[in-house]
Design a protein around this motif. Sequence first.
Motif, mmCIF file in Angstrom:
data_model
loop_
_atom_site.group_PDB
_atom_site.id
_atom_site.type_symbol
_atom_site.label_atom_id
_atom_site.label_comp_id
_atom_site.label_asym_id
_atom_site.label_seq_id
_atom_site.Cartn_x
_atom_site.Cartn_y
_atom_site.Cartn_z
ATOM 1 N N ALA A 88 0.844 -1.197 0.000
ATOM 2 C CA ALA A 88 0.000 0.000 0.000
ATOM 3 C C ALA A 88 0.878 1.246 0.000
ATOM 4 O O ALA A 88 2.053 1.208 0.347
ATOM 5 C CB ALA A 88 -0.898 -0.007 1.227
ATOM 6 N N THR A 89 0.302 2.359 -0.399
ATOM 7 C CA THR A 89 1.006 3.635 -0.368
ATOM 8 C C THR A 89 0.248 4.579 0.547
ATOM 9 O O THR A 89 -0.894 4.887 0.250
ATOM 10 C CB THR A 89 1.092 4.258 -1.771
ATOM 11 O OG1 THR A 89 1.711 3.322 -2.643
ATOM 12 C CG2 THR A 89 1.866 5.546 -1.757
ATOM 13 N N PRO A 90 0.834 5.023 1.630
ATOM 14 C CA PRO A 90 2.082 4.552 2.223
ATOM 15 C C PRO A 90 1.906 3.142 2.762
ATOM 16 O O PRO A 90 0.782 2.690 2.987
ATOM 17 C CB PRO A 90 2.340 5.550 3.353
ATOM 18 C CG PRO A 90 0.986 6.040 3.733
ATOM 19 C CD PRO A 90 0.170 6.033 2.467
ATOM 20 N N PRO A 105 -7.837 7.564 7.100
ATOM 21 C CA PRO A 105 -7.559 6.587 6.033
ATOM 22 C C PRO A 105 -7.528 7.187 4.630
ATOM 23 O O PRO A 105 -8.229 8.137 4.321
ATOM 24 C CB PRO A 105 -8.720 5.599 6.162
ATOM 25 C CG PRO A 105 -9.834 6.399 6.744
ATOM 26 C CD PRO A 105 -9.185 7.403 7.649
ATOM 27 N N THR A 106 -6.665 6.578 3.817
ATOM 28 C CA THR A 106 -6.606 6.900 2.399
ATOM 29 C C THR A 106 -6.827 5.613 1.614
ATOM 30 O O THR A 106 -6.734 4.515 2.167
ATOM 31 C CB THR A 106 -5.233 7.490 2.003
ATOM 32 O OG1 THR A 106 -4.211 6.535 2.323
ATOM 33 C CG2 THR A 106 -4.965 8.801 2.720
ATOM 34 N N ASP A 107 -7.092 5.753 0.321
ATOM 35 C CA ASP A 107 -7.251 4.559 -0.510
ATOM 36 C C ASP A 107 -5.912 3.826 -0.611
ATOM 37 O O ASP A 107 -4.894 4.299 -0.125
ATOM 38 C CB ASP A 107 -7.818 4.918 -1.891
ATOM 39 C CG ASP A 107 -6.879 5.760 -2.736
ATOM 40 O OD1 ASP A 107 -5.886 6.284 -2.202
ATOM 41 O OD2 ASP A 107 -7.153 5.901 -3.939
ATOM 42 N N TYR A 108 -5.912 2.675 -1.245
ATOM 43 C CA TYR A 108 -4.734 1.809 -1.288
ATOM 44 C C TYR A 108 -3.531 2.495 -1.924
ATOM 45 O O TYR A 108 -2.398 2.251 -1.557
ATOM 46 C CB TYR A 108 -5.076 0.515 -2.041
ATOM 47 C CG TYR A 108 -4.038 -0.563 -1.899
ATOM 48 C CD1 TYR A 108 -3.862 -1.239 -0.698
ATOM 49 C CD2 TYR A 108 -3.225 -0.913 -2.967
ATOM 50 C CE1 TYR A 108 -2.903 -2.233 -0.560
ATOM 51 C CE2 TYR A 108 -2.266 -1.905 -2.845
ATOM 52 C CZ TYR A 108 -2.111 -2.565 -1.640
ATOM 53 O OH TYR A 108 -1.163 -3.535 -1.498
ATOM 54 N N ASP A 109 -3.788 3.382 -2.870
ATOM 55 C CA ASP A 109 -2.704 4.101 -3.551
ATOM 56 C C ASP A 109 -2.316 5.387 -2.831
ATOM 57 O O ASP A 109 -1.413 6.090 -3.273
ATOM 58 C CB ASP A 109 -3.101 4.418 -4.994
ATOM 59 C CG ASP A 109 -3.335 3.152 -5.803
ATOM 60 O OD1 ASP A 109 -2.614 2.161 -5.575
ATOM 61 O OD2 ASP A 109 -4.244 3.149 -6.652
ATOM 62 N N GLY A 110 -3.008 5.722 -1.759
ATOM 63 C CA GLY A 110 -2.688 6.907 -0.983
ATOM 64 C C GLY A 110 -3.073 8.221 -1.641
ATOM 65 O O GLY A 110 -2.632 9.280 -1.219
#
Length: 163
Positions: A88-90, A105-110
């Motif tokens: 994941a990013t980060p 939280p952010t999505d998987y790509d940050g």
Amino acid sequence: MLKKNTVLFFLVFIFLYECFLCSVKSIELDDITRTVQLDDSGEQVVLTAKQIYRGKRLFNNSCAQCHNGGITKTNPNVGLDLETLSLATPSRDSVLNLVDYMKDPTDYDGQYYIFERHPSIKSANIFPKMRNLTDEDLFAIAGHILVQAKTDSTRWGGGKIYY
């Protein structure tokens, strides 16, 4: 009457299982198993059995509805296994990064913030289960996730085949 007794027996059984067998299992974990990555610098922390048990209890209460067994029901491609967390990013394969994610939280790509769709401290007004969680609680939940990923690596995040 028989139905009431059966339900009562079942509830007592579950209570005894949680109190004795689950806590014994977490106590039996050795220091190496309880050692997880603290942050991106590579620093590690040895969790106590109490932290792991508390994290499990809090995870089951606050997170397991969507992440039972380390899966993500809303996106089966993104689980809580170590490989997925690290990509994941980060990266989310450390305690502090998971705590940060549970706060904002952010999505998987940050790229996008998803606090309106994912329970977090930032969205506690939308997701009431997050309201009373402290930093210590989030630390315990993150520790539980990382220890589960180590101890149950085949099943944790494995999806429908196991759960």
